[in-house]
Design a protein around this motif. Sequence first.
Motif, PDB file in Angstrom:
ATOM      1  N   ASP A 174       0.809  -1.218   0.000  1.00  0.00           N
ATOM      2  CA  ASP A 174       0.000   0.000   0.000  1.00  0.00           C
ATOM      3  C   ASP A 174       0.847   1.274   0.000  1.00  0.00           C
ATOM      4  N   VAL A 175       2.167   1.147  -0.134  1.00  0.00           N
ATOM      5  CA  VAL A 175       3.029   2.320  -0.347  1.00  0.00           C
ATOM      6  C   VAL A 175       3.828   2.029  -1.626  1.00  0.00           C
ATOM      7  N   ASP A 182       9.118   5.285   7.733  1.00  0.00           N
ATOM      8  CA  ASP A 182       7.726   4.944   7.412  1.00  0.00           C
ATOM      9  C   ASP A 182       7.001   6.179   6.870  1.00  0.00           C
ATOM     10  N   ARG A 184       4.064   6.764   6.364  1.00  0.00           N
ATOM     11  CA  ARG A 184       2.771   7.050   6.989  1.00  0.00           C
ATOM     12  C   ARG A 184       2.919   7.846   8.273  1.00  0.00           C
ATOM     13  N   SER A 185       4.108   7.814   8.876  1.00  0.00           N
ATOM     14  CA  SER A 185       4.221   8.548  10.142  1.00  0.00           C
ATOM     15  C   SER A 185       5.343   9.576  10.154  1.00  0.00           C
TER      16      SER A 185
END
Length: 408
Positions: A174-175, A182, A184-185
């Motif tokens: 999904d990336v 990361d 996402r963070s």
Amino acid sequence: MGLIVQKFGGSSVADADKIRNVARIITETYRRGHNVVAVLSAQGDTTDDLIAKAKEINPKASRREMDMLLSTGEQISCSLCAMAIEAMGYPVVSLTGWQAGFKTDSSYSSARIKTVQTERLITELDKRCIVIVTGFQGINKYDDITTLGRGGSDTSAVALAAILHADLCQIYTDVDGIYTADPRSVTGARKLEEITYDEMLELASLGAQVLHNRSVEMAKRYNVNLEVLSSFTGKPGTKVKEVVKVVEKSHVSGVAKDKNVARVAVVGVADEPGIAFKIFSLLAKHSINVDLILQSIGRNNTKDISFTISRKDMEATKALLEERKDYIHFERVDVSDDIAKVSIVGAGMINNPGVAAQMFEALYSANINIHMISTSEIKVSVLVDDDDANRAVQAIHDKFYSEFGNRG
Ligand code: ADP
Ligand code: ASP
Ligand code: MG
């Protein structure tokens, strides 16, 4: 014509539309003339949901029964995907781990692949059939179903690529690739065009779950041509390989965070030879892996030994040590799991002693206290409070990537 192994993670097969999207990627590859073996994970949060269901019935269920249960998640996604491909008019067969020939050792819930008996796979591929294989599972010598540990579908895919001598192993997720942290963070995380097996192995082992660490280990051993890319964007991903182009300006290829850590402090042990041996041989005998170790300087004939282990082993470690208190001789054992390990990884670190100092400076500037430090030629890890972990990763990432620019 070549053979391509494609692996799709849980978020890539989470619902009917996503399964159709995966079927489209697989069939497009097939239409270009390639043979395709696709390895699928369970849909979305299925594995977590199955674990929760088991807990409702028996929180202490045996690992054998847990494997029996968890392996069903992958069977659902694979059969659904095969149905989607059937509906598109292509020849396809879905196979469970045992049908695909995965033989593992007997460690339920963390089994290792011993071999893959490929006869069935090869028969299907020879018929120009698309093969969909359940990730994460195999069978052991008792013909029981085993699973490979969380995130293990990556390892199933790489094992197939290795044994079938595939031209390429693509890990769709999904990336859209492997990032410096990361994405996402961490604000400002940058996509890497390529990364070495060794660096990726460290990052994966230190908490970057984008690849299962054993998949990277296996890719390195068998020189598998590995790529991580998105199921959704169609953009080129990140290549994982033995040697990468040397264009980096930074000595650090990534920052990782691992929250699956607990700290054990054995306080007031006798300051005499043999104590470390007694503690760590006891833990080894019970298959408890120890990571960072710190021993204080002796004072008044006693010293303290602290170390980190995985969170799941915390209670068992405390109980084991307390049981052997008279043999080891110590005052007390303190345990805590409100900590996290934050690490930097980079092959360029070996000849640059200043890298660790820069990491510590970043933490100091963010007013973050370090509990333990460990270094190797290619990584530096620190233990910090759990509450500080995200800030620590961001501060360290800012330090290295605002000063050095992109490496990718
Ligand atoms: P899948 O279900 O496809 O196996 P995972 O959740 O196991 O996906 O792994 C992908 C996730 O890994 C990403 O969503 C991202 O949050 C996380 N991740 C952690 N570190 C990194 C990194 N350095 N680069 C890319 N993704 C990372
Ligand atoms: N479904 C398993 C898990 O969630 C395996 C995987 O996704 O790789 O851990
Ligand atoms: Mg994964």
